[in-house]
Structures are given as structure tokens and as C-alpha cells.
Design an enzyme around this catalytic site. Structure first.
Site, PDB file in Angstrom:
ATOM      1  N   VAL A 202       0.872  -1.305   0.080  1.00 27.41           N
ATOM      2  CA  VAL A 202       0.085  -0.034  -0.050  1.00 27.41           C
ATOM      3  C   VAL A 202       0.874   1.316   0.003  1.00 27.41           C
ATOM      4  CG1 VAL A 202      -1.760   1.094   1.222  1.00 27.41           C
ATOM      5  CG2 VAL A 202      -1.850  -1.102   1.470  1.00 27.41           C
ATOM      6  N   LYS A 203       0.618   1.982  -0.644  1.00 27.29           N
ATOM      7  CA  LYS A 203       1.271   3.388  -0.753  1.00 27.29           C
ATOM      8  C   LYS A 203       0.253   4.498  -0.116  1.00 27.29           C
ATOM      9  CE  LYS A 203       1.948   6.810  -4.364  1.00 27.29           C
ATOM     10  NZ  LYS A 203       2.595   6.939  -5.759  1.00 27.29           N
ATOM     11  N   THR A 204       0.928   5.311   0.796  1.00 28.73           N
ATOM     12  CA  THR A 204       0.179   6.349   1.362  1.00 28.73           C
ATOM     13  C   THR A 204       1.085   7.455   1.671  1.00 28.73           C
ATOM     14  OG1 THR A 204      -1.289   6.643   3.415  1.00 28.73           O
ATOM     15  CG2 THR A 204       0.915   5.261   3.755  1.00 28.73           C
TER      16      THR A 204
END
Ligand code: 5RP
Length: 297
Positions: A202-204
Site C-alpha cells: 500500500v502506498k500512502t
């Protein structure tokens, strides 16, 4: 004769040596299939467990943004220092040399431009085409709390289903609407939803307050987006803080390709991500490699 030679005794079957049963170095990846793990190991360096993803997919909704007017001139020279290239299939086919061996993370969602409601995306690539392009992962935007929240989550779950069929992992990109609060509470919610519904990483965004709570309760690796252009030392500090607080790498675009010295900057980012270098030392490296005078910090 070779056939007979190979059946002659004595042969050593190492009967007393148990076969190694290695685990997998990446958080949450131990129970995935071989091909999917192998792709993840092309994105995340098994030696450090981390990645420097160079993101230049912005044109899929922004057009030729600053620094990406000529990707052949601005980005291709940076490829040697990236672990992973995050881009669209249009740029991959038209601009990126096929001899590159870097892992490709393919933008797989799209639809609206900056002139429209951004959360109204659809899947924008067939998984067979991604396999044809030898993609190491597929990236999809997820708009938790956005107008088309359910649709964007369905895009992601469909992509997970399609990619898993071929051993291609999915990167869920948490996209924050203009008027939404970017805090740890929001990112815990958004990243956890993505992971629970099958995203492989996941990219955040990085947040100062409580970022370690975002990484700790997400069961798969988190990489941070660079976000808007910052002074180089500040961007290096952000990357270092994110790594120290549990991120498995960066997916950085503008803070590299809009830097005064992009090649120096990506090398400085690498020093922080893979070498645990302090931001101050990495900034010295940036200045040395870029031969630019400090203007801040
Ligand atoms: C676009 C993206 C970009 O890849 C992402 O924003 C990374 O780039 P930057 O570091 O410039 O924010 O996912 O939606």
C-alpha cells in the site's frame, strides 16, 4: 558415457542435511505463491527489504506536468538508480527502453482528468497486457471517503483477483480528496481497508503525528508517496522518518524529478532508504553529486 557416469556410486544425497525452508523477507508475503513473491522481490530489494520506486505516472490524469514534459530526457537518465519504475503503459511502450531490467509497476486505473471528479476511476489495463509488458505489480487508486469510494475499492478487489491469477501483486494507492484530513487516523483506516481486501502493498502519505501506528497495524508493506515538491533536505528528512517509523520504501516522483539535480537527489534518497543514512549526510551527498549550493536547511 555421461548417462552411466551419472548413475555410478558413490553419490552424496546429503541425507543428513535438511532442505532449507526459508521464510520470505517481506511483511505479509510469506503465504503467497512463488511467482508473486518473485515479483515482490524484484520491487523490494531482498538485502534491505526496501524499495526506491520512481513514480512518473502523473500524466495519466494531469497531462505533461512540470518535469515530465519529456520523459525521455528527464526520467530515462534516472533509471539506473531506481529499483522500480511506476508508470503508465503508454509511456512504457513509447519511451522506456525495453532493455531496462528494473521492476515495472504499471498504473492500472484511470479515467477522469484533473478537470473532473478524480475518484471516478475505472480499471484501465487488461491483466494480460500487464503480463505481456512483464509488469512486476499493478497500481490502483483507492479513494476511501471519496465520492466514488465503493467503485474505487471494487476496482482494487477486481485487480487483486485478476493479478493473483497470474502472480502479479497489486499496489493500492490511497488517494486523499482535496478537502479531507490527512492524518494517521485516516491513513490507518485507508491502508487497513486496502490490505484487508487483498492489496499486496500500500502506498500512502507520510504524517508527522502517529505514522508508526499506520505502518504497525497494516499487515503488508507500506511505501510513502513523495507528495508536493519540498526543499531537498526536507524531502530526505521525510523519507528517513518514514523508514525509521516502519515504511518499506518510497514511491517518489516530484521530489526527485522536480529537484534541481534529479540524479543527485535519487542517489541521496537511496542512501536514506537502503543505507540508513541520516538525512543530513544524504543531503551532503546530494550537494556533492549535484554540485549545487545549499539554499535551505
Ligand atoms: C499519482 C501517483 C503518483 O505516482 C504519486 O503521487 C507519487 O508521486 P509524488 O511523489 O510526486 O507524489 O500515485 O496518483
Amino acid at each position: 558415457m555421461a548417462d552411466l557416469d551419472s548413475t555410478e556410486d558413490p553419490r552424496d544425497f546429503h541425507a543428513g542435511v535438511p532442505q532449507r525452508a526459508d521464510g520470505f523477507f517481506l511483511k505479509g508475503g510469506a503465504h503467497q505463491d512463488w511467482g508473486l513473491k518473485n515479483r515482490l522481490a524484484r520491487i523490494f530489494d531482498p538485502a534491505s527489504g526496501r524499495t526506491v520506486m520512481l513514480a512518473f505516472d502523473h500524466g495519466y490524469f494531469q497531462g505533461p506536468t512540470t518535469g515530465l514534459e519529456r520523459i525521455d530526457l528527464s526520467i530515462v537518465p534516472l533509471i539506473p538508480w531506481a529499483d522500480t519504475l511506476m508508470l503508465t503503459r503508454g509511456i512504457l511502450r513509447s519511451v522506456i527502453p525495453p532493455a531496462t531490467t528494473k521492476a515495472i509497476v504499471l498504473r492500472a486505473s484511470g479515467g477522469p482528468s484533473v478537470l473532473k471528479e478524480l475518484s471516478d476511476e475505472r480499471l484501465a489495463v487488461a491483466v494480460e497486457d500487464a503480463v505481456r509488458l512483464n509488469a512486476a505489480a499493478l497500481a490502483v487508486q483507492v479513494f476511501v471517503g471519496g465520492e466514488h469510494e465503493t467503485q474505487s475499492i471494487e476496482n482494487m478487489t477486481r485487480l487483486v483477483d485478476l493479478g493473483t491469477r497470474y502472480g502479479v501483486p497489486t499496489l493500492a494507492v490511497t488517494a486523499v480528496g482535496k478537502n479531507m484530513v490527512r492524518d494517521a487516523r485516516y491513513f490507518r483506516l485507508a491502508t487497513r481497508i486496502c490490505a484487508e481486501l487483498g492489496a499486496h502493498y500500500v502506498k500512502t502519505y507520510y504524517v508527522e503525528e502517529g505514522f508508526e501506528t499506520v505502518t504497525s497495524c497494516c499487515p503488508v508493506p507500506i511505501v510513502i508517496a513523495g507528495g508536493r515538491k519540498l526543499p531537498e533536505l526536507d524531502a530526505l528528512r521525510m523519507a528517513a522518518n518514514a523508514i525509521q517509523r516502519g515504511a518499506a520504501g518510497v514511491d517518489m516522483g516530484r521530489n526527485i524529478f522536480q529537484s534541481e539535480a534529479p540524479a543527485a537527489m535519487i542517489q541521496a534518497v537511496r542512501a536514506v532508504v537502503h543505507g540508513n543514512e541520516t538525512p543530513e549526510h544524504a543531503f551532503d551527498l546530494y550537494r556533492e553529486l549535484g554540485r549545487v549550493q545549499p539554499t535551505h536547511g
